[in-house]
Design an enzyme around this catalytic site. Structure first.
Site, mmCIF file in Angstrom:
data_model
loop_
_atom_site.group_PDB
_atom_site.id
_atom_site.type_symbol
_atom_site.label_atom_id
_atom_site.label_comp_id
_atom_site.label_asym_id
_atom_site.label_seq_id
_atom_site.Cartn_x
_atom_site.Cartn_y
_atom_site.Cartn_z
ATOM 1 N N HIS A 71 63.519 -0.860 63.276
ATOM 2 C CA HIS A 71 62.896 0.216 64.059
ATOM 3 C C HIS A 71 61.766 -0.352 64.926
ATOM 4 C CE1 HIS A 71 64.362 2.513 60.417
ATOM 5 N NE2 HIS A 71 64.909 3.210 61.389
ATOM 6 N N ASP A 78 74.212 0.137 64.023
ATOM 7 C CA ASP A 78 74.974 1.387 63.998
ATOM 8 C C ASP A 78 75.806 1.483 65.278
ATOM 9 O OD1 ASP A 78 73.847 2.417 61.523
ATOM 10 O OD2 ASP A 78 71.984 2.511 62.650
HETATM 11 O O1 PAF Z 1 70.364 6.075 63.184
HETATM 12 C C1 PAF Z 1 69.660 6.968 62.665
HETATM 13 O O2 PAF Z 1 68.600 6.694 62.059
HETATM 14 C C2 PAF Z 1 70.099 8.420 62.761
HETATM 15 O O3 PAF Z 1 71.485 8.530 62.717
HETATM 16 C C3 PAF Z 1 69.523 9.144 63.990
HETATM 17 C C4 PAF Z 1 70.015 8.524 65.283
HETATM 18 C C5 PAF Z 1 67.999 9.089 63.955
HETATM 19 C C6 PAF Z 1 69.954 10.612 63.967
HETATM 20 O O4 PAF Z 1 69.498 11.278 62.835
#
Ligand code: PAF
Length: 282
Positions: free
Chosen positions: A38, A151
């Site tokens: 993140h 993802d």
């Molecule tokens: O990847 C994630 O953390 C989640 O799927 C998201 C994009 C925040 C949607 O809830």
């Protein structure tokens, strides 16, 4: 100072005013339990934009009843500290009453792309993801949405949603961040026991192994998948899927050709982990 908003309308109005004053907005949606993956998305957004907005919302509609919503880590205090250290300007922190009020009845489904890979084992997962992300995009109205390549299916689905529904947001896909053993960072890595932590790097090792077989001339996906799966089984991981698909439409193929995504989901008891790698075959 990071400003925290819980109300969709209030953050929307504030951000609209900034946009009218020619400020650009980079947006990182998260479910919290923040890690260096993140952090790297936030840093990219910080480099590129005047304003960085992060949302933190553990979205129930992307979890099925038997999944890990109730035990998903929620370290809100340390998440806020991380966001402040990264100089995030706005945190959107809504609650479920606000995001899904009683009688909520609309959802977004990106049909065929959502039925394969993770969508096979998690039938309503991507409907939940697409719905919440579209809501967040309406609220934040960013110039650029930052997503992580771990993802990859989610990113491909969201790109399609944005194109199909005429949203003008740009999507920036950022590289997967890995620990020193190659394990992709994920909020779900906390479910791994210390023994499983030693074994879990097999996800990336098997992806690299399959990629190397392709680079050395193997083209039959049946054989490639068999070899990748065997490597994971040996480590004690349970393969939910290991697939080799066209990177644009996620269709499976017999012979690898073009831009190919090798993607997998592996379970170690409580932890279900995913990873992927791209390979281009001329
Ligand atoms: O990847 C994630 O953390 C989640 O799927 C998201 C994009 C925040 C949607 O809830």
């Amino acid at each position: 100072m990071m400003r925290i908003f819980k109300s969709p309308r209030k953050i929307h109005q504030t951000l609209q005013t900034l946009q009218k004053n020619n400020k650009t907005i980079g947006f990182v949606p998260t479910m919290g339990a923040l890690h260096d993956g993140h952090r790297s998305l936030i840093r990219k957004a910080r480099q590129d934009h005047d304003i960085v907005v992060v949302s933190l919302y553990l979205n129930p509609s992307q979890f099925s009843a038997k999944e890990d919503l109730s035990v998903y880590p929620r370290p809100l205090t340390s998440d806020k500290t991380l966001l402040q250290m990264e100089k995030v300007d706005y945190l959107f922190l809504p609650d479920t009453k606000t995001m899904y009020p009683e009688n909520f009845s609309t959802s977004v489904e990106v049909s065929s792309l959502s039925q394969v890979l993770c969508g096979k084992c998690r039938p309503n997962h991507f409907k939940g993801v697409a719905t919440i992300v579209l809501k967040l995009l309406h609220i934040v109205d960013p110039d650029v949405l930052y997503l992580g390549a771990k993802d990859m299916q989610q990113a491909i689905i969201l790109r399609k949603m944005v194109a199909d529904l005429n949203s003008f947001v740009k999507i920036k896909l950022c590289s997967t961040i890995r620990d020193k053993n190659g394990l992709a960072l994920s909020s779900r890595n906390v479910y791994l026991s210390s023994d499983e932590k030693q074994k879990a790097p097999v996800l990336f090792q098997s992806l690299k192994y399959v990629k190397s077989l392709i680079q050395n001339g193997e083209r039959q996906t049946v054989r490639l998948k068999q070899k990748g799966r065997a490597m994971i089984h040996k480590s004690g991981g349970k393969v939910e899927y290991l697939e080799i698909v066209d990177a644009t439409n996620l269709r499976s193929m017999r012979q690898v050709r073009g831009r190919v995504l090798i993607a997998l989901a592996v379970r170690f008891h409580q932890a279900r982990l995913i990873d992927n790698i791209m390979v281009v075959v001329k």
